[in-house]
Write a protein that holds these residues in place. Structure first.
Motif, PDB file in Angstrom:
ATOM      1  N   GLU A  28     -15.912 -13.392  12.081  1.00 21.17           N
ATOM      2  CA  GLU A  28     -15.888 -12.113  12.457  1.00 21.17           C
ATOM      3  C   GLU A  28     -16.111 -11.137  11.231  1.00 21.17           C
ATOM      4  O   GLU A  28     -15.816 -11.709  10.179  1.00 21.17           O
ATOM      5  CB  GLU A  28     -14.583 -11.899  12.983  1.00 21.17           C
ATOM      6  N   ASP A  29     -16.099  -9.943  11.450  1.00 24.72           N
ATOM      7  CA  ASP A  29     -16.205  -9.015  10.358  1.00 24.72           C
ATOM      8  C   ASP A  29     -14.871  -8.991   9.292  1.00 24.72           C
ATOM      9  O   ASP A  29     -15.085  -9.115   8.101  1.00 24.72           O
ATOM     10  CB  ASP A  29     -16.211  -7.589  10.888  1.00 24.72           C
ATOM     11  N   LYS A  30     -13.838  -9.465   9.989  1.00 27.11           N
ATOM     12  CA  LYS A  30     -12.515  -9.359   9.085  1.00 27.11           C
ATOM     13  C   LYS A  30     -12.600 -10.352   8.112  1.00 27.11           C
ATOM     14  O   LYS A  30     -12.262 -10.443   6.954  1.00 27.11           O
ATOM     15  CB  LYS A  30     -11.292  -9.389   9.933  1.00 27.11           C
ATOM     16  N   ASP A  31     -13.175 -11.575   8.452  1.00 26.37           N
ATOM     17  CA  ASP A  31     -13.234 -12.723   7.595  1.00 26.37           C
ATOM     18  C   ASP A  31     -14.052 -12.565   6.448  1.00 26.37           C
ATOM     19  O   ASP A  31     -13.616 -12.918   5.359  1.00 26.37           O
ATOM     20  CB  ASP A  31     -13.854 -13.847   8.503  1.00 26.37           C
ATOM     21  N   LEU A  33     -15.075  -9.414   5.128  1.00 26.54           N
ATOM     22  CA  LEU A  33     -14.266  -8.566   4.462  1.00 26.54           C
ATOM     23  C   LEU A  33     -13.432  -8.969   3.567  1.00 26.54           C
ATOM     24  O   LEU A  33     -13.129  -8.615   2.391  1.00 26.54           O
ATOM     25  CB  LEU A  33     -13.862  -7.353   5.287  1.00 26.54           C
ATOM     26  N   LEU A  34     -12.437  -9.937   4.250  1.00 25.63           N
ATOM     27  CA  LEU A  34     -11.408 -10.424   3.435  1.00 25.63           C
ATOM     28  C   LEU A  34     -12.042 -11.285   2.384  1.00 25.63           C
ATOM     29  O   LEU A  34     -11.609 -11.291   0.969  1.00 25.63           O
ATOM     30  CB  LEU A  34     -10.469 -11.202   4.323  1.00 25.63           C
ATOM     31  N   TYR A  35     -12.905 -12.113   2.547  1.00 29.34           N
ATOM     32  CA  TYR A  35     -13.620 -12.809   1.286  1.00 29.34           C
ATOM     33  C   TYR A  35     -14.165 -11.847   0.338  1.00 29.34           C
ATOM     34  O   TYR A  35     -14.000 -12.180  -0.991  1.00 29.34           O
ATOM     35  CB  TYR A  35     -14.909 -13.712   1.862  1.00 29.34           C
ATOM     36  N   HIS A  99     -23.554 -13.143  10.585  1.00 27.85           N
ATOM     37  CA  HIS A  99     -22.377 -12.473  11.061  1.00 27.85           C
ATOM     38  C   HIS A  99     -22.120 -12.695  12.431  1.00 27.85           C
ATOM     39  O   HIS A  99     -23.069 -12.758  13.243  1.00 27.85           O
ATOM     40  CB  HIS A  99     -22.458 -11.027  10.822  1.00 27.85           C
ATOM     41  N   TYR A 100     -21.084 -12.925  12.932  1.00 31.74           N
ATOM     42  CA  TYR A 100     -20.612 -13.152  14.292  1.00 31.74           C
ATOM     43  C   TYR A 100     -21.007 -14.538  14.730  1.00 31.74           C
ATOM     44  O   TYR A 100     -20.919 -14.983  15.847  1.00 31.74           O
ATOM     45  CB  TYR A 100     -21.052 -11.933  15.167  1.00 31.74           C
TER      46      TYR A 100
END
Length: 159
Positions: A28-31, A33-35, A99-100
């Motif tokens: 997901e996007d959150k993964d 962005l965290l990376y 992504h996704y």
């Protein structure tokens, strides 16, 4: 603190050729962005749709090191499990994961060397369209059994 035993993965004597684990992870996007926040990696191929659209990828891809992280966490959590450490790895990324996308990962023990305390694990990761996005091998040191925490065992020599 020293007397509480933590749950470890399986030791080398309890591992056999052919054992495998399969996991599925949707990215997901959150993964991403965290990376990217952790690594400070601002490569436009990971983030910018306008840039990625002008490349052979056509859209942003998942960072390869993120895929690597999913692979290594599978080693740490499942096979052989907690207490394991990587000794070496050879991974290839023939196609991108987008992504996704969904990573369908299979790790399988292909060699057990009790003398060296190493297991060789094959890695195969495919996307939701059954296209290989990562493959290779890793040498893993399975967890060692707990050492008793007593003065005569030499455990306190670093204190």
């Amino acid at each position: 603190m020293f007397t509480k035993k933590r749950k470890l993965g399986r030791g080398i004597s309890n591992l056999q050729i052919g054992e495998k684990v399969e996991i599925t992870k949707k990215v997901e996007d959150k993964d991403i962005l965290l990376y990217l926040g952790l690594s400070d990696d601002a490569n436009p191929i990971y983030l910018q749709h306008d840039y990625a659209a002008r490349t052979p990828y056509q859209k942003p891809i998942v960072p390869h090191i993120m895929i690597n992280g999913i692979v290594t966490s599978t080693v740490s959590m499942h096979l052989p499990g907690a207490g394991s450490s990587l000794v070496s790895q050879t991974l290839q990324y023939p196609k991108p994961l987008y992504h996704y996308g969904t990573l369908q990962l299979t790790l399988e023990i292909v060699k057990v060397d009790e003398k060296k305390h190493i297991v060789t694990v094959s890695v195969l990761g495919k996307d939701e369209d059954d296209i290989t996005v990562v493959h290779g091998e890793m040498d893993v040191c399975p967890p060692y059994p707990f050492k008793p925490v007593t003065q005569d065992e030499g455990t306190f020599e670093n204190f």
